[in-house]
Design an enzyme around this catalytic site. Structure first.
Site, PDB file in Angstrom:
ATOM      1  N   HIS A 136      53.706  45.589  45.005  1.00  0.00           N
ATOM      2  CA  HIS A 136      52.732  44.818  43.969  1.00  0.00           C
ATOM      3  C   HIS A 136      53.483  43.912  43.318  1.00  0.00           C
ATOM      4  CE1 HIS A 136      48.663  43.386  42.802  1.00  0.00           C
ATOM      5  NE2 HIS A 136      49.300  43.055  41.801  1.00  0.00           N
ATOM      6  N   ASP A 175      37.836  46.460  38.102  1.00  0.00           N
ATOM      7  CA  ASP A 175      38.807  45.244  37.981  1.00  0.00           C
ATOM      8  C   ASP A 175      38.493  43.793  38.102  1.00  0.00           C
ATOM      9  OD1 ASP A 175      41.763  44.553  37.395  1.00  0.00           O
ATOM     10  OD2 ASP A 175      41.766  44.070  39.437  1.00  0.00           O
ATOM     11  N   ARG A 186      38.890  38.226  31.790  1.00  0.00           N
ATOM     12  CA  ARG A 186      40.097  38.000  31.040  1.00  0.00           C
ATOM     13  C   ARG A 186      40.766  36.960  31.522  1.00  0.00           C
ATOM     14  NH1 ARG A 186      43.523  42.274  33.880  1.00  0.00           N
ATOM     15  NH2 ARG A 186      45.272  41.532  32.415  1.00  0.00           N
ATOM     16  N   SER A 193      44.950  47.081  35.432  1.00  0.00           N
ATOM     17  CA  SER A 193      44.303  46.367  36.685  1.00  0.00           C
ATOM     18  C   SER A 193      45.350  46.479  37.743  1.00  0.00           C
ATOM     19  CB  SER A 193      44.608  44.876  36.108  1.00  0.00           C
ATOM     20  OG  SER A 193      44.271  44.084  37.234  1.00  0.00           O
ATOM     21  N   LYS A 198      44.045  49.330  41.269  1.00  0.00           N
ATOM     22  CA  LYS A 198      43.992  48.627  42.689  1.00  0.00           C
ATOM     23  C   LYS A 198      44.952  49.429  43.486  1.00  0.00           C
ATOM     24  CE  LYS A 198      44.561  44.711  41.217  1.00  0.00           C
ATOM     25  NZ  LYS A 198      44.390  43.442  40.559  1.00  0.00           N
TER      26      LYS A 198
HETATM   27  N1  URA Z   1      47.706  40.932  38.514  1.00  0.00           N
HETATM   28  C1  URA Z   1      46.954  41.798  38.494  1.00  0.00           C
HETATM   29  O1  URA Z   1      46.386  42.210  39.591  1.00  0.00           O
HETATM   30  N2  URA Z   1      46.189  41.974  37.329  1.00  0.00           N
HETATM   31  C2  URA Z   1      46.624  41.632  36.274  1.00  0.00           C
HETATM   32  O2  URA Z   1      46.045  41.932  35.151  1.00  0.00           O
HETATM   33  C3  URA Z   1      47.932  40.716  36.150  1.00  0.00           C
HETATM   34  C4  URA Z   1      48.341  40.315  37.455  1.00  0.00           C
END
Ligand code: URA
Length: 451
Positions: free
Chosen positions: A82, A161, A168, A183, A187
């Site tokens: 990620h 999220d 946000r 966040s 995931k």
């Molecule tokens: N990527 C994400 O998935 N969440 C965030 O808060 C920032 C970048």
């Protein structure tokens, strides 16, 4: 327990307990806590911060807000990757085929673009026919058969999220270490992989602008992953300029394919190879990072990584003829060339230059240039234009003459092209001496670094 008291407690800088955090996350996900109270709560977290325990509890509450994906039907160690978000960051499209070609199963759920940063799912939709939403059963079957599947997040993967992120995004509470860590990790934990490699971006195009903040974010995420029993590695990489030459969805798919053909831009190749290397080590396919890098090189030079990309795109119903002949991809109607002269003329300090070094850039502005052209979303509902974007001909540290091309902007609307041009030319800092020193890979954080 009541929402008002929890907001006030955080506003006044106190530490929240598990029940309070779970109450906020579940209440908001179910629609029992309204946007205005959650916004106030997020702003309180933004200013007061959360300690490690609070951030971990927030992550777990968000990961548990929906289904957790069960990847036990896939053999082998599943490693997820990620990025914290960047401009021109197409590494998932490069790293996925490389490590899948080396026998590491990749079952990846990816996101769409956020603000000035791009998303893998939008990019893949630039390939005609490509389907980013397949059933869970087909997803698992495809990974077993092809070694690689990349799909959009299902509605019930960390739904907290999804809702909190959207809030946000419009309440200026994105760039906070605890909120980003929770966040991303919620995931990743819900997506079921055995190990996680994180690309933590730092610089003017990243959410984390300083190495200290990036390091804190990296350590926070590695701590959360480790606590959850997943081997987690974070690589801190540069985002002071776009990664590679292309910014924009179809343009980035084309560049990713070129990388898999061994024709990639140096910095983009380096980040991709390093991430792939750590993924191979996490998957126990290599004993050392050095051995992993040799495997990565072989996968590209032998054509295995490129062939894996073709197989993966075909499996998800994408038309591979476009990848084999990339000139056939749909193109934007208009182009606008940006020359050195255009950059020199954009500021008073450089107006007398006839040649100069590119020493810095406001990379967020480059991301915004692409967004203005239509390549990103201004609101959640915006449709994006997959053909538009930017091709960079020069990078930081390069010497530019007045007549030389610095970039080409691609657009379908002449007015937007004009606005984008005016933003782009102001994004660079020019100098008569080369003061550019940025590295591409800064640090690697593993569990031994978190104490
Ligand atoms: N990527 C994400 O998935 N969440 C965030 O808060 C920032 C970048």
């Amino acid at each position: 327990m009541n929402t008002y008291d929890i907001i006030m407690k955080k506003r006044d800088g106190h530490v929240l307990d598990k029940d309070e955090i779970v109450y906020m996350v579940n209440g908001y996900t179910k629609g029992e806590i309204p946007d205005y109270q959650m916004s106030a709560f997020l702003m309180a977290v933004y200013f007061r911060g959360m300690n490690h325990e609070e951030t971990t509890m927030l992550t777990m509450a968000m990961a548990d807000s929906g289904d957790r994906l069960d990847l036990s039907g896939i053999d082998g160690i599943k490693v997820d990757k990620h990025s914290t978000g960047g401009v021109g960051d197409k590494t998932s499209l490069i790293v996925g085929p490389i490590i899948a070609s080396l026998g590491v199963p990749v079952a990846k759920m990816s996101g769409r673009g956020l603000g000035h940063t791009g998303g893998t799912i939008d990019k893949l939709e630039g390939i005609p026919g490509f389907s980013t939403s397949i059933s869970e059963e087909d997803f698992i079957r495809q990974v077993n058969e092809t070694g690689l599947a990349i799909v959009g997040q299902t509605a019930n993967l960390a739904p907290a999220d999804k809702k909190i992120y959207a809030l946000r995004d419009v309440t200026a509470t994105v760039d906070n270490v605890s909120l980003i860590a929770a966040s991303i990790m919620s995931k990743k934990l819900a997506a079921g992989a055995d190990a996680i490699v994180l690309d933590v971006k730092v610089g003017s195009g990243a959410f984390m602008k300083t190495i200290e903040d990036a390091r804190l974010l990296a350590k926070t995420m590695v701590a959360i992953g480790t606590l959850a029993g997943k081997e987690t590695t974070a690589v801190i990489t540069d985002m002071n300029e776009p990664l590679g030459n292309a910014v924009g969805n179809i343009l980035e798919v084309q560049e990713a394919v070129e990388c898999l053909q061994g024709k990639g831009e140096t910095r983009l190749m380096e980040v991709s190879k390093v991430l792939a290397g750590y993924m191979l080590v996490s998957a126990k396919k290599a004993d050392s990072f050095e051995d992993a890098m040799k495997l990565v090189e072989d996968s590209i030079s032998s054509g295995a990584a490129y062939n894996k990309m073709i197989d993966f795109v075909a499996a998800q119903h994408g038309n591979t003829a476009y990848l084999r002949n990339m000139d056939t991809f749909e193109k934007a109607k208009f182009t606008r060339v940006v020359t050195g002269r255009d950059l020199f003329a954009a500021s008073e300090e450089s107006s007398s230059f006839d040649k100069a070094y590119l020493t810095a850039c406001n990379n967020q502005e480059i991301g915004m240039t692409s967004l203005v052209l239509g390549g990103g979303r201004e609101t959640k509902e915006s449709e994006i234009d997959l053909t538009v974007g930017i091709h960079l001909c020069k990078h930081l540290g390069d010497f530019v003459l007045a007549d030389e091309e610095v970039a080409v902007l691609y657009g379908n609307d002449e007015n937007k092209l004009e606005v984008a041009f005016n933003r782009f030319v102001k994004a660079y800092t020019l100098s008569q001496t080369n003061t550019f020193t940025n590295k591409i890979v800064y640090e690697v954080i593993t569990k031994k670094d978190i104490g």
